[in-house]
Write a protein that holds these residues in place. Structure first.
Motif, PDB file in Angstrom:
ATOM      1  N   TYR A   1       0.833  -1.191   0.000  1.00 13.30           N
ATOM      2  CA  TYR A   1       0.000   0.000   0.000  1.00 13.30           C
ATOM      3  C   TYR A   1       0.875   1.252   0.000  1.00 13.30           C
ATOM      4  O   TYR A   1       1.847   1.336   0.748  1.00 13.30           O
ATOM      5  CB  TYR A   1      -0.906   0.018   1.240  1.00 13.30           C
ATOM      6  CG  TYR A   1      -1.951  -1.076   1.216  1.00 13.30           C
ATOM      7  CD1 TYR A   1      -3.210  -0.825   0.712  1.00 13.30           C
ATOM      8  CD2 TYR A   1      -1.666  -2.352   1.685  1.00 13.30           C
ATOM      9  CE1 TYR A   1      -4.186  -1.820   0.682  1.00 13.30           C
ATOM     10  CE2 TYR A   1      -2.626  -3.354   1.655  1.00 13.30           C
ATOM     11  CZ  TYR A   1      -3.875  -3.079   1.149  1.00 13.30           C
ATOM     12  OH  TYR A   1      -4.827  -4.063   1.119  1.00 13.30           O
ATOM     13  N   SER A   2       0.506   2.209  -0.823  1.00 15.05           N
ATOM     14  CA  SER A   2       1.230   3.480  -0.835  1.00 15.05           C
ATOM     15  C   SER A   2       0.836   4.271   0.410  1.00 15.05           C
ATOM     16  O   SER A   2      -0.169   3.969   1.069  1.00 15.05           O
ATOM     17  CB  SER A   2       0.878   4.282  -2.087  1.00 15.05           C
ATOM     18  OG  SER A   2      -0.460   4.728  -2.020  1.00 15.05           O
ATOM     19  N   SER A   3       1.596   5.292   0.716  1.00 14.43           N
ATOM     20  CA  SER A   3       1.264   6.106   1.892  1.00 14.43           C
ATOM     21  C   SER A   3      -0.095   6.781   1.710  1.00 14.43           C
ATOM     22  O   SER A   3      -0.860   6.904   2.664  1.00 14.43           O
ATOM     23  CB  SER A   3       2.357   7.139   2.158  1.00 14.43           C
ATOM     24  OG  SER A   3       2.576   7.939   1.029  1.00 14.43           O
ATOM     25  N   GLU A   4      -0.424   7.168   0.471  1.00 12.38           N
ATOM     26  CA  GLU A   4      -1.730   7.784   0.215  1.00 12.38           C
ATOM     27  C   GLU A   4      -2.861   6.807   0.492  1.00 12.38           C
ATOM     28  O   GLU A   4      -3.892   7.177   1.056  1.00 12.38           O
ATOM     29  CB  GLU A   4      -1.825   8.298  -1.228  1.00 12.38           C
ATOM     30  CG  GLU A   4      -0.960   9.502  -1.528  1.00 12.38           C
ATOM     31  CD  GLU A   4       0.504   9.146  -1.838  1.00 12.38           C
ATOM     32  OE1 GLU A   4       0.815   7.941  -1.985  1.00 12.38           O
ATOM     33  OE2 GLU A   4       1.322  10.065  -1.897  1.00 12.38           O
ATOM     34  N   GLU A   5      -2.669   5.542   0.090  1.00 14.04           N
ATOM     35  CA  GLU A   5      -3.700   4.523   0.348  1.00 14.04           C
ATOM     36  C   GLU A   5      -3.858   4.284   1.853  1.00 14.04           C
ATOM     37  O   GLU A   5      -4.974   4.162   2.360  1.00 14.04           O
ATOM     38  CB  GLU A   5      -3.339   3.213  -0.350  1.00 14.04           C
ATOM     39  CG  GLU A   5      -3.465   3.269  -1.856  1.00 14.04           C
ATOM     40  CD  GLU A   5      -2.953   2.001  -2.524  1.00 14.04           C
ATOM     41  OE1 GLU A   5      -3.711   1.423  -3.323  1.00 14.04           O
ATOM     42  OE2 GLU A   5      -1.813   1.587  -2.241  1.00 14.04           O
ATOM     43  N   LYS A   6      -2.734   4.224   2.555  1.00 12.91           N
ATOM     44  CA  LYS A   6      -2.794   4.016   4.005  1.00 12.91           C
ATOM     45  C   LYS A   6      -3.542   5.162   4.681  1.00 12.91           C
ATOM     46  O   LYS A   6      -4.390   4.944   5.547  1.00 12.91           O
ATOM     47  CB  LYS A   6      -1.384   3.900   4.586  1.00 12.91           C
ATOM     48  CG  LYS A   6      -0.652   2.640   4.165  1.00 12.91           C
ATOM     49  CD  LYS A   6       0.769   2.655   4.706  1.00 12.91           C
ATOM     50  CE  LYS A   6       1.559   1.451   4.243  1.00 12.91           C
ATOM     51  NZ  LYS A   6       2.941   1.467   4.750  1.00 12.91           N
ATOM     52  N   ILE A   7      -3.241   6.387   4.273  1.00  8.39           N
ATOM     53  CA  ILE A   7      -3.910   7.555   4.851  1.00  8.39           C
ATOM     54  C   ILE A   7      -5.409   7.505   4.563  1.00  8.39           C
ATOM     55  O   ILE A   7      -6.233   7.747   5.452  1.00  8.39           O
ATOM     56  CB  ILE A   7      -3.283   8.862   4.322  1.00  8.39           C
ATOM     57  CG1 ILE A   7      -1.875   9.020   4.872  1.00  8.39           C
ATOM     58  CG2 ILE A   7      -4.143  10.073   4.678  1.00  8.39           C
ATOM     59  CD1 ILE A   7      -1.065  10.123   4.220  1.00  8.39           C
ATOM     60  N   ARG A   8      -5.774   7.169   3.328  1.00  6.87           N
ATOM     61  CA  ARG A   8      -7.186   7.079   2.966  1.00  6.87           C
ATOM     62  C   ARG A   8      -7.901   6.048   3.845  1.00  6.87           C
ATOM     63  O   ARG A   8      -8.989   6.313   4.374  1.00  6.87           O
ATOM     64  CB  ARG A   8      -7.339   6.696   1.481  1.00  6.87           C
ATOM     65  CG  ARG A   8      -8.794   6.523   1.054  1.00  6.87           C
ATOM     66  CD  ARG A   8      -8.914   5.939  -0.342  1.00  6.87           C
ATOM     67  NE  ARG A   8      -8.211   4.679  -0.555  1.00  6.87           N
ATOM     68  CZ  ARG A   8      -8.653   3.488  -0.148  1.00  6.87           C
ATOM     69  NH1 ARG A   8      -9.784   3.379   0.512  1.00  6.87           N
ATOM     70  NH2 ARG A   8      -7.962   2.391  -0.405  1.00  6.87           N
TER      71      ARG A   8
END
Length: 121
Positions: free
Chosen positions: A24-31
């Motif tokens: 998971y990218s950091s953006e996906e984790k944040i989402r």
């Protein structure tokens, strides 16, 4: 303590699982963490939908909160460069100079008192 050795088949299966695991990218984790914080679905439902364990979700959530705390603490340090702080530093410098001048003047007065033959106190 006895060491268990894995069979070649178990090692192959573990390697395949590791290679096929979704990253998971950091953006996906944040989402995902923000979706959990919104509370529209339970954490269990969110994790099922996203294909992650609840343990992973809570780890990401903790990391997210810690990063936010560090960032906010960094903002406080960065604010030390504002014009208001620079003005306060200038005022403090000016006050230190006044104190230094007053101290020097007091010493000169005391010295002239001693040289003039008066009492020291």
């Amino acid at each position: 303590m006895r060491k268990t050795t894995k069979s070649p088949g178990e090692k192959i299966v573990k390697d395949i699982k590791r290679a096929t695991r979704k990253h998971y990218s950091s953006e996906e984790k944040i989402r995902i963490v923000l979706d959990g914080l919104r509370g529209e679905d339970s954490i269990a439902e969110l994790c099922r939908r996203e294909g992650i364990s609840q343990g992973i979700y809570y780890k990401w959530s903790k990391d997210f909160m810690e990063a936010g705390k560090k960032r906010l603490a960094g903002d406080t340090a960065r604010a030390a460069n504002t014009d208001e702080v620079k003005e306060l530093r200038r005022q403090a410098k000016d006050l230190k100079e006044v104190v230094a001048e007053q101290t020097l003047e007091l010493r000169l007065l005391k010295k002239s008192m001693y040289d003039g033959g008066g009492d020291p106190e």
